[in-house]
Design a protein around this motif. Structure first.
Motif, PDB file in Angstrom:
ATOM      1  N   PHE A  31       1.606  11.012   8.532  1.00  0.00           N
ATOM      2  CA  PHE A  31       1.505  11.294   7.097  1.00  0.00           C
ATOM      3  C   PHE A  31       1.243  10.011   6.319  1.00  0.00           C
ATOM      4  CE2 PHE A  31       4.541  15.189   7.380  1.00  0.00           C
ATOM      5  CZ  PHE A  31       3.496  15.970   7.836  1.00  0.00           C
ATOM      6  N   TRP A  32       2.034   8.971   6.595  1.00  0.00           N
ATOM      7  CA  TRP A  32       1.898   7.720   5.839  1.00  0.00           C
ATOM      8  C   TRP A  32       0.545   7.071   6.130  1.00  0.00           C
ATOM      9  CZ3 TRP A  32       5.264  10.312   4.001  1.00  0.00           C
ATOM     10  CH2 TRP A  32       6.585  10.442   4.407  1.00  0.00           C
ATOM     11  N   GLN A  33       0.066   7.255   7.336  1.00  0.00           N
ATOM     12  CA  GLN A  33      -1.242   6.724   7.726  1.00  0.00           C
ATOM     13  C   GLN A  33      -2.376   7.403   6.959  1.00  0.00           C
ATOM     14  OE1 GLN A  33      -2.235   8.099  11.668  1.00  0.00           O
ATOM     15  NE2 GLN A  33      -3.436   6.270  12.150  1.00  0.00           N
ATOM     16  N   ASP A  34      -2.202   8.672   6.641  1.00  0.00           N
ATOM     17  CA  ASP A  34      -3.303   9.491   6.112  1.00  0.00           C
ATOM     18  C   ASP A  34      -3.163   9.853   4.645  1.00  0.00           C
ATOM     19  OD1 ASP A  34      -4.593   9.535   8.560  1.00  0.00           O
ATOM     20  OD2 ASP A  34      -3.703  11.434   9.192  1.00  0.00           O
TER      21      ASP A  34
ATOM     22  N   THR B  93      -2.084   1.815   2.359  1.00  0.00           N
ATOM     23  CA  THR B  93      -2.819   2.808   3.131  1.00  0.00           C
ATOM     24  C   THR B  93      -3.814   3.553   2.244  1.00  0.00           C
ATOM     25  OG1 THR B  93      -1.044   4.426   2.792  1.00  0.00           O
ATOM     26  CG2 THR B  93      -0.965   3.111   4.802  1.00  0.00           C
ATOM     27  N   VAL B  94      -3.996   3.040   1.045  1.00  0.00           N
ATOM     28  CA  VAL B  94      -4.985   3.622   0.128  1.00  0.00           C
ATOM     29  C   VAL B  94      -6.362   3.004   0.356  1.00  0.00           C
ATOM     30  CG1 VAL B  94      -5.588   4.009  -2.289  1.00  0.00           C
ATOM     31  CG2 VAL B  94      -3.191   4.037  -1.588  1.00  0.00           C
ATOM     32  N   SER B  95      -6.395   1.695   0.552  1.00  0.00           N
ATOM     33  CA  SER B  95      -7.673   1.009   0.722  1.00  0.00           C
ATOM     34  C   SER B  95      -8.313   1.302   2.070  1.00  0.00           C
ATOM     35  CB  SER B  95      -7.477  -0.504   0.579  1.00  0.00           C
ATOM     36  OG  SER B  95      -7.007  -0.824  -0.709  1.00  0.00           O
ATOM     37  N   ALA B  96      -7.496   1.460   3.117  1.00  0.00           N
ATOM     38  CA  ALA B  96      -8.025   1.725   4.454  1.00  0.00           C
ATOM     39  C   ALA B  96      -6.962   2.442   5.278  1.00  0.00           C
ATOM     40  CB  ALA B  96      -8.443   0.430   5.140  1.00  0.00           C
ATOM     41  N   ARG B  97      -7.415   3.286   6.179  1.00  0.00           N
ATOM     42  CA  ARG B  97      -6.501   4.031   7.050  1.00  0.00           C
ATOM     43  C   ARG B  97      -6.167   3.184   8.275  1.00  0.00           C
ATOM     44  NH1 ARG B  97      -7.000   7.213  11.708  1.00  0.00           N
ATOM     45  NH2 ARG B  97      -5.572   9.005  11.818  1.00  0.00           N
ATOM     46  N   PRO B  98      -4.909   2.812   8.465  1.00  0.00           N
ATOM     47  CA  PRO B  98      -4.542   2.076   9.679  1.00  0.00           C
ATOM     48  C   PRO B  98      -4.759   2.958  10.907  1.00  0.00           C
ATOM     49  CG  PRO B  98      -2.794   2.022   8.033  1.00  0.00           C
ATOM     50  CD  PRO B  98      -3.764   3.058   7.593  1.00  0.00           C
TER      51      PRO B  98
END
Length: 291
Positions: free
Chosen positions: A174-177, A268-273
């Motif tokens: 969830f936090w990743q996406d 995690t807004v600028s890029a998805r880890p």
């Protein structure tokens, strides 16, 4: 009407098509591989009913997806209770019913998964973290419990450790996406109570770079997810190889996602880890030596 063996074979074919997402099907003992494939085929198909084509023109509405999942569940129950199944997915239900009969896997775990899929179709916000955990209880924990049951492990302590790992892995995803989910269908799993605590607004989830408020809120999510992984990681010490290795890879993979979020300063807004090929090699090495 397909035979049980033919149904298992078709489930295996579906699983094999998705090996990149479900490599465990290649590693589990041969004796239980049909059961694992049946569980995967069941969950994969239900997930498609809930999510496939979302947002595209002429795709089913959220309520139509719930209705389709209701019908799917009805046929599951029919198969589990020995009644005739008349459905395009009869091969899945036949294999799952046989899996339940031979392994003792309870029907409720499958129904819990379906309830989570249905909820995802219509629920876009969560008021509290307890609500999010209840979703994880039905969307993630049944998978871990089924894996244990299929391998012959069904005691409550192992289930409790597995629940911690599975819920934490779901949360890490969830936090990743966060930025992907809100753009796709408007869904946010960070509870509204934390929005209020940290001063987060809806615009912050899709407007890079992440604000300081968003970063502090994400740090809080990561820290409590780490604690859940720590509580559940002991499970692998109480399981035989190769299942113990699979469990270690699972929680180490989840922690790696959290590590990448930390490395990105919780943005995690600028890029998805995401986990790359090099990370996977390191995961295997860590899993081999971590207890």
């Amino acid at each position: 009407m397909m035979t049980v063996d033919e149904s298992y074979a078709r489930c295996h074919d579906l699983t094999r098509e998705h090996y990149e997402n479900f490599p465990v099907a290649r590693l589990v003992p041969k004796a239980i591989r049909p059961y694992v494939s049946a569980v995967y085929a069941f969950a994969r198909t239900a997930d498609d009913l809930a999510d496939e084509g979302w947002g595209q023109s002429a795709s089913p509405t959220p309520q139509e997806r719930v209705t389709a999942l209701d019908a799917y569940e009805e046929q599951l129950v029919n198969a589990a209770e020995g009644r005739a199944v008349c459905d395009e997915y009869a091969w899945i239900f036949l294999a799952v019913a046989d899996t339940m009969k031979k392994t003792g896997a309870p029907l409720q775990l499958f129904r819990d998964l379906l309830s989570a899929f249905k909820q995802d179709c219509v629920k876009l916000r969560y008021e509290t973290f307890d609500e999010v955990l209840d979703y994880c209880r039905r969307s993630a924990n049944p998978v871990g419990r089924l894996v244990l049951i299929l391998h012959g492990h069904a005691d409550e302590q192992k289930f409790a450790w597995s629940d911690q790992i599975c819920s934490a892995l779901q949360l890490a995803n969830f936090w990743q996406d966060v930025s992907i989910d809100i753009k796709k269908d408007g869904r946010v799993y960070i509870p509204l109570e934390d929005w209020a605590t940290y001063g987060v607004t809806e615009e912050m989830f899709s407007s890079p770079p992440a604000t300081e408020q968003f970063r502090r809120c994400m740090q809080f999510q990561v820290e409590r997810t780490y604690a859940m992984f720590k509580e559940g990681r002991v499970l692998s010490r109480h399981l035989p190889f190769p299942l113990s290795m699979e469990i270690r890879i699972t929680w180490l993979g989840g922690q790696t996602i959290l590590d990448k979020i930390i490395a990105a300063n919780y943005d995690t807004v600028s890029a998805r880890p995401k986990i790359n090929a090099f990370d996977k090699v390191k995961l295997l090495q860590k899993a081999a030596f971590t207890r």
